[in-house]
Enzyme design. Structure first.
Site, mmCIF file in Angstrom:
data_model
loop_
_atom_site.group_PDB
_atom_site.id
_atom_site.type_symbol
_atom_site.label_atom_id
_atom_site.label_comp_id
_atom_site.label_asym_id
_atom_site.label_seq_id
_atom_site.Cartn_x
_atom_site.Cartn_y
_atom_site.Cartn_z
ATOM 1 N N LYS A 86 0.854 -1.188 0.000
ATOM 2 C CA LYS A 86 0.000 0.000 0.000
ATOM 3 C C LYS A 86 0.889 1.237 0.000
ATOM 4 O O LYS A 86 1.913 1.264 0.697
ATOM 5 C CB LYS A 86 -0.864 -0.057 1.262
ATOM 6 N N SER A 162 -9.525 0.654 2.957
ATOM 7 C CA SER A 162 -8.731 1.539 2.119
ATOM 8 C C SER A 162 -7.576 0.822 1.414
ATOM 9 O O SER A 162 -6.912 1.391 0.549
ATOM 10 C CB SER A 162 -8.167 2.678 2.960
ATOM 11 N N SER A 186 -9.791 -1.720 7.164
ATOM 12 C CA SER A 186 -9.213 -1.470 5.845
ATOM 13 C C SER A 186 -8.391 -2.611 5.278
ATOM 14 O O SER A 186 -7.998 -2.557 4.112
ATOM 15 C CB SER A 186 -8.358 -0.195 5.885
#
Length: 487
Positions: A86, A162, A186
């Site tokens: 990420k 996310s 997330s």
């Protein structure tokens, strides 16, 4: 293996199998990394998982691993395994975007995030950074700056967030493992929607040093992967104290990989009812029941003479009620908004136009929350933690749905559940937020449904019970009840 067989193997192999093949010479690290880079180059336009590709450094690292093997040196347990992260993790020489336009003007990071460095030390090879909701505030990865990430199971649908790019990159078969972060769900939400494994360890168990945080009192980091043995191995590699993260535990590592085959005999497993059994589509509850029934049968085989003191209610397992979980979710919203808004206050004042509008408005709302609300939320947090501690004195593992629905379509703002129209963005975390609120370890496992979108089930344990959670998941995986299949 010939070239075609090696290519097919590398597209579907998990991290453990890839590393074993590299170390025994069936494939080279260079082949493994080159194959991943080729898949990304050809297919990622359809999914938009990656925001940066580190091809040159990845190939150089792979060559070093091959040279180490040629010289009879130990390349590490993840030798030649391509991975991606990420884009809120620091990578030396790359600007840490955290999904934002504002951060794009920052200088490149000068050192690695702790978890990135530990994977590299174990022989894994970084191939790129992954799309996310801006500043990790969201459950959809519909980023106004870098575009939405598309779900590999159906590109018209969201990947979740996310850490949407992280889950989608595994589901698409680009890399066997990735890293993400979890504040209110997330990791677990995108893992469920994309049909892969996602692991949120106990709060403070893995170092967050070098990660761009969102809400410091909630944030955790963790892996996504194709198999339970990958989850166990990555967790083992990533563990360890770190003075750079003030909340990182000083507890010594507890290796989970050697415990995977211990089975679940004697474990007390229950299904969460009440709050966790309402507000979802029937298919989400059916996924929990599938897992519950399978565990009931497995426990019956191992404990045929054992009687439970609690009457079974769901899938043959006992049920537990976690009190005031709706209030826990509300308190988590308050803490998240306050801490996030405070973190970004200067930019909210000076550069509001440069935020993703959906993120900006929620941060602004957080700055307006009275301090008394935040303090009351923290007081309730302690009360809720105490109630969960009491439950885990009688139960080892709790099952709950991961999301209330399967992946919605991109751009859809509302969903209808039980005849009620509710917003998608805040409510995808309906079942994950109360558990993050007190830092519990949770593994999201995918229940594949032929002809239908995947759904996830949360396997929840007491703090520092990661090994027990993984044992339960390993048994389910061995029975074919859960699986993470790339497209």
């Amino acid at each position: 293996m010939n070239a075609d067989e090696r290519r097919c193997f590398l597209e579907t192999a998990d991290a453990v199998a890839t590393a074993a093949a590299v170390k025994c010479g069936k494939v080279t690290a260079t082949e493994a990394v080159s194959a991943a880079l080729e898949r990304i180059a050809v297919k990622d336009k359809a999914f938009n998982c990656f925001t940066a590709i580190t091809a040159s450094s990845a190939l150089a690292a792979a060559e070093n691993i091959d040279n180490s093997i040629a010289n009879n040196q130990d390349p590490g347990p993840l030798a030649g395994v391509p991975f991606a992260v990420k884009n809120l993790f620091d990578i030396a020489g790359i600007t840490t975007l955290a999904g934002s336009k504002i951060n794009a003007g920052n200088p490149p990071a000068t050192q690695e995030a702790a978890v990135v460095a530990r994977l590299r030390q174990a022989g894994a090879v970084l191939v790129g950074t992954l799309n996310m909701d801006e500043y990790a505030y969201g459950f959809v990865t519909e980023n106004s700056h870098y575009g939405p990430t598309h779900n590999p199971r159906d590109t018209a649908r969201i990947a979740g967030g996310s850490s949407g790019g992280s889950a989608a990159a595994v589901a698409a078969g680009f890399v066997p493992v990735t890293l993400g972060s979890d504040t209110n769900g997330s990791i677990r939400v995108p893992a469920a929607l994309c049909g892969v494994f996602g692991f949120k360890p106990t709060y403070g168990r893995l170092s967050r040093a070098g990660a761009f945080l969102f809400s410091s009192s909630l944030d955790c980091v963790g892996p996504f992967g194709r198999s339970i043995r990958d989850m166990a191995l990555l967790y083992d590699v990533l563990q360890g104290p770190d003075s750079r993260d003030p909340v990182c535990t000083q507890r010594p590592p507890e290796l989970c990989s050697p415990q995977l085959n211990q089975g679940i005999e004697g474990l007390r497993i229950a299904v969460a009812e009440g709050y966790f059994a309402t507000g979802a589509e029937p298919e989400a509850m059916e996924a929990v029941e599938i897992v519950a029934k399978a565990l009931t049968n497995i426990l019956a085989c191992g404990n045929s003479t054992e009687k439970t003191t609690n009457p079974p209610k769901i899938g043959g397992l006992a049920t537990v009620t976690i009190p005031e979980s709706d209030r826990a979710r509300a308190a988590a919203f308050i803490i998240t908004a306050c801490e996030g808004g405070n973190l970004h206050l200067d930019n909210l004042r000076s550069r509001p136009q440069d935020f993703d509008p959906a993120t900006r408005d929620r941060f602004l709302a957080g700055t307006l929350i009275p301090a008394t609300w935040y303090l009351q939320a923290q007081r309730f947090r302690q009360w809720y933690r105490d109630r969960i501690r009491e439950i885990f004195q009688q139960t080892d593992i709790i099952l709950a749905p991961a999301t209330p629905i399967a992946a919605p379509e991109i751009g859809v703002e509302k969903m209808v559940i039980a005849g009620q129209e509710i917003l998608v963005r805040p409510n995808l975390g309906l079942f994950t937020q109360p558990l993050s609120f007190i830092g519990l370890p949770v593994l999201c496992v995918p229940v594949q449904r032929p002809g239908a979108l995947p759904l996830g089930v949360q396997i929840i344990g007491a703090p520092y019970s990661e090994a027990v959670i993984l044992r339960v998941a390993a048994v389910l995986e061995s029975q074919g009840i859960i699986s993470a299949e790339s497209i």
